[in-house]
Motif scaffolding. Sequence first.
Motif, PDB file in Angstrom:
ATOM      1  N   THR A 148       0.828  -1.195   0.000  1.00 14.30           N
ATOM      2  CA  THR A 148       0.000   0.000   0.000  1.00 14.30           C
ATOM      3  C   THR A 148       0.868   1.253   0.000  1.00 14.30           C
ATOM      4  O   THR A 148       0.567   2.241  -0.697  1.00 14.30           O
ATOM      5  CB  THR A 148      -0.929   0.016   1.225  1.00 14.30           C
ATOM      6  OG1 THR A 148      -1.703  -1.175   1.241  1.00 14.30           O
ATOM      7  CG2 THR A 148      -1.849   1.223   1.204  1.00 14.30           C
ATOM      8  N   HIS A 149       1.955   1.228   0.773  1.00 12.60           N
ATOM      9  CA  HIS A 149       2.869   2.366   0.803  1.00 12.60           C
ATOM     10  C   HIS A 149       3.581   2.528  -0.540  1.00 12.60           C
ATOM     11  O   HIS A 149       3.849   3.656  -0.974  1.00 12.60           O
ATOM     12  CB  HIS A 149       3.892   2.200   1.925  1.00 12.60           C
ATOM     13  CG  HIS A 149       3.288   2.078   3.287  1.00 12.60           C
ATOM     14  ND1 HIS A 149       2.259   2.888   3.713  1.00 12.60           N
ATOM     15  CD2 HIS A 149       3.570   1.235   4.332  1.00 12.60           C
ATOM     16  CE1 HIS A 149       1.928   2.562   4.960  1.00 12.60           C
ATOM     17  NE2 HIS A 149       2.708   1.570   5.344  1.00 12.60           N
ATOM     18  N   ILE A 150       3.898   1.403  -1.197  1.00 15.83           N
ATOM     19  CA  ILE A 150       4.533   1.472  -2.512  1.00 15.83           C
ATOM     20  C   ILE A 150       3.591   2.121  -3.515  1.00 15.83           C
ATOM     21  O   ILE A 150       3.981   2.990  -4.296  1.00 15.83           O
ATOM     22  CB  ILE A 150       4.948   0.063  -2.992  1.00 15.83           C
ATOM     23  CG1 ILE A 150       5.988  -0.537  -2.047  1.00 15.83           C
ATOM     24  CG2 ILE A 150       5.506   0.128  -4.415  1.00 15.83           C
ATOM     25  CD1 ILE A 150       6.367  -1.958  -2.380  1.00 15.83           C
ATOM     26  N   ASN A 182       2.055   9.336  -5.793  1.00 16.21           N
ATOM     27  CA  ASN A 182       2.480  10.703  -5.500  1.00 16.21           C
ATOM     28  C   ASN A 182       3.542  11.182  -6.486  1.00 16.21           C
ATOM     29  O   ASN A 182       3.551  12.357  -6.882  1.00 16.21           O
ATOM     30  CB  ASN A 182       3.009  10.793  -4.067  1.00 16.21           C
ATOM     31  CG  ASN A 182       1.899  10.729  -3.033  1.00 16.21           C
ATOM     32  OD1 ASN A 182       0.837  11.307  -3.215  1.00 16.21           O
ATOM     33  ND2 ASN A 182       2.129  10.011  -1.947  1.00 16.21           N
ATOM     34  N   PHE A 183       4.461  10.300  -6.879  1.00 18.97           N
ATOM     35  CA  PHE A 183       5.429  10.666  -7.908  1.00 18.97           C
ATOM     36  C   PHE A 183       4.707  11.048  -9.198  1.00 18.97           C
ATOM     37  O   PHE A 183       5.006  12.075  -9.821  1.00 18.97           O
ATOM     38  CB  PHE A 183       6.384   9.484  -8.184  1.00 18.97           C
ATOM     39  CG  PHE A 183       7.587   9.441  -7.290  1.00 18.97           C
ATOM     40  CD1 PHE A 183       8.602  10.381  -7.423  1.00 18.97           C
ATOM     41  CD2 PHE A 183       7.720   8.455  -6.325  1.00 18.97           C
ATOM     42  CE1 PHE A 183       9.732  10.339  -6.606  1.00 18.97           C
ATOM     43  CE2 PHE A 183       8.841   8.399  -5.508  1.00 18.97           C
ATOM     44  CZ  PHE A 183       9.846   9.344  -5.650  1.00 18.97           C
ATOM     45  N   PRO A 227       3.113  20.185  -0.849  1.00 17.65           N
ATOM     46  CA  PRO A 227       2.402  19.081  -0.181  1.00 17.65           C
ATOM     47  C   PRO A 227       2.621  17.735  -0.862  1.00 17.65           C
ATOM     48  O   PRO A 227       2.689  16.695  -0.186  1.00 17.65           O
ATOM     49  CB  PRO A 227       0.927  19.508  -0.264  1.00 17.65           C
ATOM     50  CG  PRO A 227       0.957  20.985  -0.437  1.00 17.65           C
ATOM     51  CD  PRO A 227       2.179  21.254  -1.263  1.00 17.65           C
ATOM     52  N   ILE A 228       2.754  17.736  -2.195  1.00 15.46           N
ATOM     53  CA  ILE A 228       2.985  16.471  -2.907  1.00 15.46           C
ATOM     54  C   ILE A 228       4.354  15.910  -2.558  1.00 15.46           C
ATOM     55  O   ILE A 228       4.510  14.698  -2.322  1.00 15.46           O
ATOM     56  CB  ILE A 228       2.864  16.685  -4.431  1.00 15.46           C
ATOM     57  CG1 ILE A 228       1.492  17.250  -4.786  1.00 15.46           C
ATOM     58  CG2 ILE A 228       3.081  15.361  -5.169  1.00 15.46           C
ATOM     59  CD1 ILE A 228       1.340  17.609  -6.260  1.00 15.46           C
ATOM     60  N   LEU A 229       5.355  16.775  -2.484  1.00 19.10           N
ATOM     61  CA  LEU A 229       6.698  16.323  -2.119  1.00 19.10           C
ATOM     62  C   LEU A 229       6.739  15.785  -0.694  1.00 19.10           C
ATOM     63  O   LEU A 229       7.440  14.816  -0.402  1.00 19.10           O
ATOM     64  CB  LEU A 229       7.698  17.470  -2.281  1.00 19.10           C
ATOM     65  CG  LEU A 229       8.215  17.730  -3.696  1.00 19.10           C
ATOM     66  CD1 LEU A 229       9.091  18.975  -3.726  1.00 19.10           C
ATOM     67  CD2 LEU A 229       8.991  16.545  -4.211  1.00 19.10           C
ATOM     68  N   VAL A 239       7.837   7.066   0.801  1.00 14.37           N
ATOM     69  CA  VAL A 239       9.026   6.254   0.537  1.00 14.37           C
ATOM     70  C   VAL A 239       9.718   5.846   1.837  1.00 14.37           C
ATOM     71  O   VAL A 239      10.319   4.771   1.917  1.00 14.37           O
ATOM     72  CB  VAL A 239      10.009   6.990  -0.397  1.00 14.37           C
ATOM     73  CG1 VAL A 239       9.369   7.268  -1.740  1.00 14.37           C
ATOM     74  CG2 VAL A 239      10.547   8.265   0.235  1.00 14.37           C
ATOM     75  N   ASN A 240       9.631   6.683   2.857  1.00 14.02           N
ATOM     76  CA  ASN A 240      10.224   6.339   4.147  1.00 14.02           C
ATOM     77  C   ASN A 240       9.483   5.196   4.829  1.00 14.02           C
ATOM     78  O   ASN A 240      10.058   4.467   5.634  1.00 14.02           O
ATOM     79  CB  ASN A 240      10.246   7.560   5.069  1.00 14.02           C
ATOM     80  CG  ASN A 240      11.372   8.524   4.727  1.00 14.02           C
ATOM     81  OD1 ASN A 240      12.370   8.134   4.130  1.00 14.02           O
ATOM     82  ND2 ASN A 240      11.203   9.781   5.080  1.00 14.02           N
ATOM     83  N   LYS A 241       8.203   5.054   4.523  1.00 18.71           N
ATOM     84  CA  LYS A 241       7.427   3.938   5.080  1.00 18.71           C
ATOM     85  C   LYS A 241       7.744   2.635   4.360  1.00 18.71           C
ATOM     86  O   LYS A 241       7.524   1.556   4.900  1.00 18.71           O
ATOM     87  CB  LYS A 241       5.928   4.243   4.991  1.00 18.71           C
ATOM     88  CG  LYS A 241       5.469   5.358   5.916  1.00 18.71           C
ATOM     89  CD  LYS A 241       3.996   5.676   5.725  1.00 18.71           C
ATOM     90  CE  LYS A 241       3.547   6.809   6.636  1.00 18.71           C
ATOM     91  NZ  LYS A 241       2.116   7.180   6.401  1.00 18.71           N
ATOM     92  N   VAL A 242       8.241   2.739   3.145  1.00 21.17           N
ATOM     93  CA  VAL A 242       8.566   1.542   2.372  1.00 21.17           C
ATOM     94  C   VAL A 242       9.950   1.009   2.738  1.00 21.17           C
ATOM     95  O   VAL A 242      10.136  -0.188   2.945  1.00 21.17           O
ATOM     96  CB  VAL A 242       8.507   1.836   0.859  1.00 21.17           C
ATOM     97  CG1 VAL A 242       8.973   0.624   0.051  1.00 21.17           C
ATOM     98  CG2 VAL A 242       7.086   2.217   0.456  1.00 21.17           C
TER      99      VAL A 242
END
Length: 271
Positions: A180-182, A188-189, A208-210, A217-220
């Motif tokens: 889900t995080h991926i 978002n990218f 906000p998108i960044l 990505v930090n959650k992945v």
Amino acid sequence: MYSQSQLAYAPTPYSYTPSSHLTATINLDQEVKLADNAAERDLHESLAEIYSIIITLDALERAYLRDSIKESEYTETCDRLLRQYKSNLADETVQSAFGDLESFKYEWDVCACGTTVGPEGRKLIEYKLEVPKATERLRIGLPATVQTQPAHTNHRPLSTASFSNHNPNTSHAGPTANATHIVSASENFITLFDAIKMNMLSKDTLHPILVEIIQAVNKVTDRDFENKGKIVQWLITLNQMRAAEELTPEMAREVQFDLNAAYDGFKSVLE
């Protein structure tokens, strides 16, 4: 016997002599107004609020570095202070009076916590704030835990095959939840690239998108993949812009190039 006359004041080691120039020229029993109207009073209160946020944020950063506060508490408090700081500066009058952080730290012509005196009803105030930790955090605009947040140890990165076969609408515990995080990071990218193609280049659109990208990505993964630093660099660049400011066409091309490289680096850690 005593030829010298008695001094009218207590002597000091430095032979200080009182000067009439230091005598107050105002009636000390008279109330001093800090503002002449409601608008000016609100401005002073906003500047005082910003001042207190900076002081508090610096203390919070030092507590985090000393490991005197839990990461969850630090993240929540830091995020709230950053939002309050931005909220105060969202007002154009406050932003105009504030100028920039460096000028506010060292020299300002509005006293947020004292009397206003002088030829024009104001007094030059030197705050001389020594708050390096808060300055750096405000420059980045993200809590340290979000900027370099490690993924949970029991959530290892998935392969690209697992990603392609995953249904993001299905909720599962364990490693599947990492997919889900991926999906979120990839979306978002793509959202960022679409915004640039549509010429939506303002800070309040892209920043906000960044933020969502770096959080996803930090959650992945906690791996410092290739060009990940580019995301943070552009976050810092956008964070120092005003909300309505836009990237130039040249900057937009650089953002797209750098974030494409970061996206490729992110996908490489999934293989």
